[in-house]
Every structure is written in structure tokens, then in C-alpha cells.
Motif scaffolding. Sequence first.
Motif, PDB file in Angstrom:
ATOM      1  N   GLY A  38       0.832  -1.187   0.000  1.00 18.94           N
ATOM      2  CA  GLY A  38       0.000   0.000   0.000  1.00 18.94           C
ATOM      3  C   GLY A  38       0.866   1.236   0.000  1.00 18.94           C
ATOM      4  N   PRO A  39       0.274   2.415  -0.015  1.00 18.94           N
ATOM      5  CA  PRO A  39       1.073   3.652  -0.076  1.00 18.94           C
ATOM      6  C   PRO A  39       1.975   3.871   1.125  1.00 18.94           C
ATOM      7  CG  PRO A  39      -1.264   4.137   0.251  1.00 18.94           C
ATOM      8  CD  PRO A  39      -1.174   2.693  -0.090  1.00 18.94           C
ATOM      9  N   ARG A  40       1.692   3.239   2.248  1.00 19.59           N
ATOM     10  CA  ARG A  40       2.549   3.398   3.425  1.00 19.59           C
ATOM     11  C   ARG A  40       3.776   2.494   3.371  1.00 19.59           C
ATOM     12  NH1 ARG A  40       0.435   5.438   8.345  1.00 19.59           N
ATOM     13  NH2 ARG A  40      -1.597   6.450   8.103  1.00 19.59           N
ATOM     14  N   ASN A  41       3.735   1.479   2.554  1.00 18.73           N
ATOM     15  CA  ASN A  41       4.817   0.495   2.518  1.00 18.73           C
ATOM     16  C   ASN A  41       5.908   0.956   1.544  1.00 18.73           C
ATOM     17  OD1 ASN A  41       6.463  -1.794   2.161  1.00 18.73           O
ATOM     18  ND2 ASN A  41       4.765  -3.135   2.686  1.00 18.73           N
ATOM     19  N   LEU A  42       7.094   1.173   2.066  1.00 18.19           N
ATOM     20  CA  LEU A  42       8.182   1.717   1.259  1.00 18.19           C
ATOM     21  C   LEU A  42       9.134   0.657   0.701  1.00 18.19           C
ATOM     22  CD1 LEU A  42       8.908   4.695   3.629  1.00 18.19           C
ATOM     23  CD2 LEU A  42       8.234   4.934   1.234  1.00 18.19           C
ATOM     24  N   LEU A  43       9.035  -0.582   1.161  1.00 12.71           N
ATOM     25  CA  LEU A  43      10.016  -1.589   0.761  1.00 12.71           C
ATOM     26  C   LEU A  43       9.450  -2.749  -0.051  1.00 12.71           C
ATOM     27  CD1 LEU A  43      12.346  -1.962   3.898  1.00 12.71           C
ATOM     28  CD2 LEU A  43      12.454  -0.320   2.025  1.00 12.71           C
ATOM     29  N   ALA A  44       8.151  -2.998   0.034  1.00 14.04           N
ATOM     30  CA  ALA A  44       7.603  -4.212  -0.575  1.00 14.04           C
ATOM     31  C   ALA A  44       7.865  -4.286  -2.070  1.00 14.04           C
ATOM     32  CB  ALA A  44       6.098  -4.308  -0.301  1.00 14.04           C
ATOM     33  N   ASN A  45       7.683  -3.166  -2.775  1.00 14.96           N
ATOM     34  CA  ASN A  45       7.883  -3.196  -4.224  1.00 14.96           C
ATOM     35  C   ASN A  45       9.349  -3.426  -4.583  1.00 14.96           C
ATOM     36  OD1 ASN A  45       5.164  -2.843  -4.678  1.00 14.96           O
ATOM     37  ND2 ASN A  45       5.307  -0.625  -4.932  1.00 14.96           N
ATOM     38  N   PHE A  46      10.261  -2.898  -3.775  1.00 11.07           N
ATOM     39  CA  PHE A  46      11.681  -3.157  -4.024  1.00 11.07           C
ATOM     40  C   PHE A  46      12.020  -4.612  -3.726  1.00 11.07           C
ATOM     41  CE2 PHE A  46      11.733   1.473  -3.265  1.00 11.07           C
ATOM     42  CZ  PHE A  46      12.375   1.877  -4.425  1.00 11.07           C
ATOM     43  N   TYR A  47      11.412  -5.152  -2.698  1.00 14.97           N
ATOM     44  CA  TYR A  47      11.603  -6.569  -2.360  1.00 14.97           C
ATOM     45  C   TYR A  47      11.180  -7.447  -3.541  1.00 14.97           C
ATOM     46  CZ  TYR A  47      10.791 -11.014   0.082  1.00 14.97           C
ATOM     47  OH  TYR A  47      10.789 -12.338   0.458  1.00 14.97           O
ATOM     48  N   THR A  48      10.047  -7.089  -4.131  1.00 13.85           N
ATOM     49  CA  THR A  48       9.555  -7.847  -5.286  1.00 13.85           C
ATOM     50  C   THR A  48      10.468  -7.685  -6.487  1.00 13.85           C
ATOM     51  OG1 THR A  48       7.295  -7.478  -4.512  1.00 13.85           O
ATOM     52  CG2 THR A  48       7.559  -8.201  -6.782  1.00 13.85           C
ATOM     53  N   ALA A  49      11.023  -6.492  -6.649  1.00 19.31           N
ATOM     54  CA  ALA A  49      11.802  -6.178  -7.852  1.00 19.31           C
ATOM     55  C   ALA A  49      13.235  -6.693  -7.805  1.00 19.31           C
ATOM     56  CB  ALA A  49      11.809  -4.664  -8.071  1.00 19.31           C
ATOM     57  N   MET A  50      13.794  -6.974  -6.635  1.00 21.11           N
ATOM     58  CA  MET A  50      15.224  -7.269  -6.538  1.00 21.11           C
ATOM     59  C   MET A  50      15.702  -8.457  -7.362  1.00 21.11           C
ATOM     60  SD  MET A  50      16.741  -4.863  -5.206  1.00 21.11           S
ATOM     61  CE  MET A  50      18.323  -5.653  -5.474  1.00 21.11           C
ATOM     62  N   PRO A  51      14.885  -9.507  -7.592  1.00 19.09           N
ATOM     63  CA  PRO A  51      15.387 -10.579  -8.465  1.00 19.09           C
ATOM     64  C   PRO A  51      15.634 -10.126  -9.903  1.00 19.09           C
ATOM     65  CG  PRO A  51      13.549 -11.358  -7.130  1.00 19.09           C
ATOM     66  CD  PRO A  51      13.612  -9.871  -6.937  1.00 19.09           C
ATOM     67  N   ILE A  52      15.051  -8.992 -10.299  1.00 23.11           N
ATOM     68  CA  ILE A  52      15.191  -8.549 -11.693  1.00 23.11           C
ATOM     69  C   ILE A  52      16.619  -8.133 -12.014  1.00 23.11           C
ATOM     70  CG2 ILE A  52      14.386  -6.891 -13.425  1.00 23.11           C
ATOM     71  CD1 ILE A  52      11.669  -6.908 -11.921  1.00 23.11           C
ATOM     72  N   PRO A  53      17.230  -7.190 -11.281  1.00 23.97           N
ATOM     73  CA  PRO A  53      18.628  -6.855 -11.594  1.00 23.97           C
ATOM     74  C   PRO A  53      19.594  -8.004 -11.368  1.00 23.97           C
ATOM     75  CG  PRO A  53      17.909  -5.734  -9.585  1.00 23.97           C
ATOM     76  CD  PRO A  53      16.682  -6.306 -10.227  1.00 23.97           C
ATOM     77  N   ILE A  54      19.189  -8.971 -10.533  1.00 29.21           N
ATOM     78  CA  ILE A  54      20.027 -10.158 -10.344  1.00 29.21           C
ATOM     79  C   ILE A  54      20.220 -10.898 -11.670  1.00 29.21           C
ATOM     80  CG2 ILE A  54      20.105 -12.459  -9.242  1.00 29.21           C
ATOM     81  CD1 ILE A  54      20.559 -10.298  -7.203  1.00 29.21           C
ATOM     82  N   THR A  55      19.196 -10.889 -12.515  1.00 32.04           N
ATOM     83  CA  THR A  55      19.234 -11.685 -13.745  1.00 32.04           C
ATOM     84  C   THR A  55      19.637 -10.880 -14.972  1.00 32.04           C
ATOM     85  OG1 THR A  55      16.915 -11.254 -14.326  1.00 32.04           O
ATOM     86  CG2 THR A  55      17.347 -13.081 -12.848  1.00 32.04           C
ATOM     87  N   VAL A  56      19.515  -9.555 -14.923  1.00 31.07           N
ATOM     88  CA  VAL A  56      19.727  -8.728 -16.106  1.00 31.07           C
ATOM     89  C   VAL A  56      21.206  -8.700 -16.490  1.00 31.07           C
ATOM     90  CG1 VAL A  56      19.543  -6.375 -17.009  1.00 31.07           C
ATOM     91  CG2 VAL A  56      17.712  -7.322 -15.623  1.00 31.07           C
ATOM     92  N   GLU A  57      21.468  -8.655 -17.803  1.00 33.39           N
ATOM     93  CA  GLU A  57      22.828  -8.591 -18.358  1.00 33.39           C
ATOM     94  C   GLU A  57      23.707  -9.728 -17.833  1.00 33.39           C
ATOM     95  OE1 GLU A  57      24.745  -4.815 -18.356  1.00 33.39           O
ATOM     96  OE2 GLU A  57      22.959  -3.743 -18.979  1.00 33.39           O
ATOM     97  N   GLY A  58      23.128 -10.905 -17.819  1.00 34.38           N
ATOM     98  CA  GLY A  58      23.881 -12.081 -17.409  1.00 34.38           C
ATOM     99  C   GLY A  58      23.524 -12.530 -16.008  1.00 34.38           C
ATOM    100  N   SER A  59      23.209 -13.785 -15.861  1.00 36.99           N
ATOM    101  CA  SER A  59      22.889 -14.359 -14.558  1.00 36.99           C
ATOM    102  C   SER A  59      24.020 -14.097 -13.573  1.00 36.99           C
ATOM    103  CB  SER A  59      22.667 -15.862 -14.707  1.00 36.99           C
ATOM    104  OG  SER A  59      22.826 -16.529 -13.486  1.00 36.99           O
ATOM    105  N   ASN A  60      23.646 -13.773 -12.335  1.00 34.39           N
ATOM    106  CA  ASN A  60      24.676 -13.525 -11.322  1.00 34.39           C
ATOM    107  C   ASN A  60      25.527 -14.756 -11.048  1.00 34.39           C
ATOM    108  OD1 ASN A  60      24.274 -10.835 -10.914  1.00 34.39           O
ATOM    109  ND2 ASN A  60      23.618 -11.007  -8.796  1.00 34.39           N
ATOM    110  N   ILE A  61      24.942 -15.929 -11.199  1.00 34.19           N
ATOM    111  CA  ILE A  61      25.714 -17.151 -10.975  1.00 34.19           C
ATOM    112  C   ILE A  61      26.877 -17.215 -11.959  1.00 34.19           C
ATOM    113  CG2 ILE A  61      25.657 -19.671 -11.124  1.00 34.19           C
ATOM    114  CD1 ILE A  61      22.766 -19.534 -10.094  1.00 34.19           C
ATOM    115  N   LEU A  62      26.591 -16.939 -13.224  1.00 35.22           N
ATOM    116  CA  LEU A  62      27.651 -16.977 -14.229  1.00 35.22           C
ATOM    117  C   LEU A  62      28.584 -15.776 -14.120  1.00 35.22           C
ATOM    118  CD1 LEU A  62      25.772 -18.318 -17.379  1.00 35.22           C
ATOM    119  CD2 LEU A  62      27.131 -19.558 -15.713  1.00 35.22           C
TER     120      LEU A  62
END
Length: 809
Positions: free
Chosen positions: A469-493
Motif C-alpha cells: 500500500g502507499p505506506r509500505n516503502l520496501l515491498a515493491n523493491f523486495y519484489t523487484a530485486m530478483p530482476i537486476p540479479i538476472t539482467v545482463e547475465g545471470s549472477n551465478i555466471l
Amino acid sequence: MLLLLQLTILSLVLLTLGFIGVSLWIWLIYGAIVLFTLQSPIWLWSLYAAIGLVLAIPQIRRQVLTKPIMKVIRVPKISETERAAINAGTVWVEGEFFSGVPDFERMNQAAYPEVTPELQTFLDEQVEQVCRMATDWEIQRHKDLPIEVWQYLKQERFFGMMIPVEYGGLGFSNFAYSTVMAKLASRSFIHTATVGVTNSLGPAKLLLNYGTSEQKEYYLPRLASGEEIPCFALTEPTAGSDAASITAKGIVFRDDDGKLMVRLNFRKRYITLGAIATLIGLAFKLYDPDNLLGKGEDVGITCILIPANTEGMILGKRHDPMGVPFYNSPVEGQDVVVSVDQIIGGVEQAGQGWKMLMQALAAGRGISFPASCTGVAKLVARVTGAYAKVRQQFGSSIGRFEGIEEPLARIGGLTYVLDAARIYTVGAVDAGEKPAVVSAIAKYQFTETTRKLVNDGMDILGGSGICRGPRNLLANFYTAMPIPITVEGSNILTRTLMIFGQGVMRCHPYLYAEVMAIETGDAIAFDQALWKHIGSIFRNTFRTLLLSLSRGYLASVPGNKSTKRYYQKLAWSSAMFAFLTDFLLIRFGGALKRQEKLTGRLADWLSWMYLSIATLRRFGAEGYKAEDLIFVQWAMNYSFAQMQQALEGILVNLPIPSIAKSILLSLVRINPLGTLPTDTQGSRVAQALQTTGEEREHLTSGIYLPKHPDEALGRLEQALKLCEQAEAVMSKVKQAIRAGQLPQGKVETSIEAALKTEVITKAEADLLRAAESARFDAIQVDAFTLQEYQGNGLQVPQFSTILAQKNVT
């Protein structure tokens, strides 16, 4: 007795020469002194002279030693795409750690950029305005940026920040762009995904570096103004991290008018802005069956520009990455025909696409990801520090609990590290470096570390963190964090292959030269590299031994009383890292890159050495601020603990006898590089996050801070300030309760009783009421009616209907 003294002196000289690293001639002279001192027989002198002659005279050495060694060594064939990746960019300070003798003076001379008045004005006005125009919750709910935000981004040239002024852009440096992105990220992930792709890897960046003058003059002004919305199509269903295996295909032919054209067929996915792009940059394999370009039939990977309205283009669909509503889309083309003039850089650059992409990615990974992740980390630090102070359990702020202090310390200490590494890295890029390995370190470490910090933040917020909700400042970032992990090459590789796998080939002082010499059969080049390499191994063996025995104190390093010890331990760490790297290269040869568990640990070790030097550079460049010392101490101890963990993981898995392995492990555990920060250090960092003042402000500077208390962060900040102001007054009330002057009861009852008995004044009572009211308001979570909830466009069950059908009340 004399002999013992002589042997002691010779041993000390041996250790000294080995530690500092001397030339072959010095070693030969030392050997002669040893023989003379020990009164060696003539036959031993003769043998020594023969060996010395072979080693000292290159022509003899090559025939007797170097060429036979060349015949024995087998190196894997390096493909052209792998060669392009290895050669992409430049070797910067990361090469110092592979040497085993890092030049800290050079590292500390690297540019450390600062915010200029012009940049500050842009941050305070244009960037501030973008952040004010829509909250993250509003963007999430409408699944797009509001149209007014799109228009403002175009109007103020946000899509052309990196495009020079002469082409209509803002002409920002990499540091300026990074600073803007960090502030945007603290407001919404959507801002950075939208603005970032137009300024990082995409048509504009490639045109600036490789485009023809005609292409630049036509496209760059249109990209800067937002008239053209770009995307770059690289990833395919069967070509992700292995981008060299793309199947997108283009064939050169002449049309009816005799013009050279390219017919393209491709299927791409995960393309940011793809659904709304008007200009598509495409990576594909170019074939020229009739050799019309004069470059052979298989020209190679090429980059080309395609207007979105070209016949055969299939756009308009979008992916749904974790429900985060930035445009991410498939892009397809069936028999798309464009002129060869659309090849980025013209026909001359046909077949050079892989090199172009590798060089662009080498710089890009070190800019956009660190900027976005730093902005998020600073927001997490700001939010969790305030919340931990405001939220109470068992009559006390939860930030006083040691269980909460632990994640708060990680958030504070690692946020300092991230910002340090962000500035250090972009400063290098602005100075002309294209540090491929550092960029891979940045991509991996920033995204992984920020994911951990967001997780820590969610743990601290508890129920407030999981109710969106509008009071929650972290939930959307929590949801989004796997995205940069995978972009421009998997972090594992990225970790197992790029940071060390390619890094050792690129950054080792001698390895690549040796491999190239073997490939080409160049005995002279191999001889020069090999014997320098052997000398380096000897030096690092002695340095590892002596620095381990002295715990780094023998290293000559810069720094003041608060940092010198850290530089000494970094010198010690580098020597061990270089020594173990050479040991593993000798043991596995070219097969080392397939030992991904070992290379992953070596990558971790190298990464934390880089993050450490970035931290020290920041602390020194900013004037050794006393208020930052608690963050530096925590960060450096944490960094050395990570290096120690990597070292132990390598030793546990070394292919050596078990007894030797056990001895080595015992030694490094008894004499560790470092241990985790103490509880006292962590407590200091945690309390700094919960206290208004210079420490907190400096740590989280540069993010968006809404001033209106109706906004979530503004409300939390106001509550923190009021609670701090009321703390002394509340202490008086609690002390009176403990003394029996006031009854135990609810806060409001205690305030009234304290006022009546004149324990506190009316002004103090008003302050307590205001603080308690603000505290209570700040910890509330959002709640929606069923109609409101369904109105967000989320598909939820019609519970009222289900209950009615089941006749349940």
C-alpha cells in the motif's frame, strides 16, 4: 657458532630478497655468496655456473628450457567471441590484486568525483520534481508512469543525459548520471528501469562510441528529446548469458534498385522498453553469401538500427517481470528489410558487434546497477533506522534489541561500502577506464548485497513490510530485486565465469601473454612472460609466508592511524590471493575455468578486496570524517571476514593430501585475515541509523526525501524527530513511575498523571502527546475495502459471493 651466525644472516637475506622481489642477476649473486660462505667445492661451483649461464642468457635459456616447456603446456583454444570478451575494456586497479604487490598509492590517486553546483541544481529541481510527480505505489497501481511523468522526462532530457550537448542532450558525466539514477531509484524501481536503458546499453551509447557522423547527427538529437524511444534487443530464448550463440540472422542482398540491403529474422525476449520503442537496436549474425560487403560470407555478429514501423516488425506484447510494471517485452521480426547503412558504424563496423557489445557492457555494468542499488540501499537505511526507533515492543524501541541491531548494522555498514564503490567505479570510467572485471564485480556484488539489505529491511519491518500500500516503502523493491540479479547475465555466471574466469586471463600480469605466445608459437614472447611469471611466484611465496607470520605488519603501506592497519591486511590478502591463483593455475591449467566452485570463491575474495579499497578511498577522499569511522570500521572487518570465508572454502577443496589440507586450514583459522565486526561495532552503526544527525544524513545523502508528512517516508521522518525530542521527557516519566511517584498504566494515563503531579510541564506533556500520536500513525499499515482492493486491477476471488453460496456468515 660462526656457521650458525652465517646461516642466520643468509636466511634473513634470502627472506628479504624474496619478499621485495629482485631480478635474476641479484639471485645469482646471492647464490654465489652462499657458495662462497659455505666454502663449496669446485664441482658445485661448476654446476652452479652452468645453471646460471642457462638462466641468465636468454638465447640459451630458450633452447634448453623455454621451448621444451612450450611443447609440454597445453592451453585451450580461445574462440574469437571469448577473445573479444577478454580484451573488452581495460585493466584498472583490479590487476593490482593479481600481482600480489598492490600499489595503494596508485589506487588512491584514482579520481574521486564530487557533485558540482550544476548537478546539484538538476537534482534539487528536475529530479526532485520527477520524484514528486508520482509515488511508487501510484506507479505500481497504474502499471505505468503517469503520462505527465513521461512528458516531463522527455522535456527535461532525462533520456539524453549521456548524450553530448551538441546533439541536444545534457552532456552528463557518468558520475552525474549515476547520482541522478541513485536518487530516482530511491523513489521507484520503474524510474531507473525506464531512464536507465535509454542511457546505458542501447542505441545512444553505441552510436556515441561507434556510429557514423550521419547516424549521430540524425538519431542522437531525436533520442535526447525523447522523440525516439530506444531499446536494444540482444537476449533470445536460446541465447541468454551465452549471448555469442544468438540465432538472429541477417542476409545481405541487392534490391531491385541495386542498393545493398539486409533481410533480418529474429526472435528476442526480455527487452526493456521493447513494447513502446520506436527505434530498435538489434544484435544479430550477419551473412553475405555473395560477398557484397567484401568481408566474406560469415561476417559475424553485427549491431543494426531498425525503426519500429518497419514492415515485418512484431511489437506490442510485454512480459510481466515479478509484477513490476516497467516495459519489458518480446521483440520479433519476420523478413525485416533495412539498408546496410543502418548498421551501427556503417559497413566498416559490420561483424564488430560482439566487440562493441562487450566494451559497452564492460562500462555499463559498473554504472547503472551500482547507482540503482545504492539508491535502494540508502532508502532501506533511512526507513529501517527510523522505523526501529519509532516502533515499540515491551515498552522500548525495537532498535534497542540486539536482534534488530544486527541487521541494522549490516544495512548501515554495507550501504557505506556500496556508495563508496559506486563513486570509485564511475570516477574511473569518467577518467577513461573501461574496467571489465570491476564492472562484473559491481554488477554481482551490488545486486546481491542490496537484495540482502532489502531482506533485512523486510525482517525489521515485519508485518508492516508485507502489507502493500502507499505506506509500505520496501515491498515493491523486495519484489523487484530478483530482476537486476538476472539482467545482463545471470549472477551465478557473472560470479563463476566473468569475475575470475575471465578476470584471471585479463588481469594476471603474465597469463594472457603466455597463452597468446603458445598459440602463435612465439618462443621469445613466451620466454619473457614465463620467467617473469616464475619470479612473481617466488616473490608471492615469500610475501605470503612473511606477511602471514607478521599478520601484515611487514607491508609498507599508506594510510593514517585509523586506516593503515587495513591497508596492511589488504597487502597480506593480495599476496595470498596471487599465490593461490598461481598454484591453482599450475594444478588445473586451462581446466581451472571449469572448476566453478573454486573460481566462484576466488571471485568473492577479489570482489571484497575491491570493495575494501573503494571504502578506504572514500574515507580518505572525504577527509577522514570522524562521523564515518564507525561505518568504515564495521565495513572493513566485515570485508576481511568475507575474504577469510572465501580462503577457507578454497583450502577445504584444494586437490592436495588431507594432512596438508588440515595443517593449512588450522593455520589460517588460528591466524585469520579477519573476523566479523564485534557486537559493539554493530551497535554503534545501528544506533547511528536511528539518530538524526550528521552520521545518518551523510550515509543516506542524495535520495528523495518527501517533506510532506502525508507521504510514507515524510510521516516516518517526522515521527522519528518527535520521538527523539520527547525521549528525555519520557525518561522523566518512567523514572517517576519506577520511584513510585506515578502509577503504572497506559502512556496517556501516565502523561496526565505526570502533568498533575508536576513531574513534567504542559509543554512537555504536549510534546509527549505529539510524539505518541506521530508514532502510532507511522506504524499503521494500509487496509482496503474489497472494492478498493479489486479496483487495483488485481484478480482476487469474490469472497462475498463464495461465502454467500456456502451460506457462511
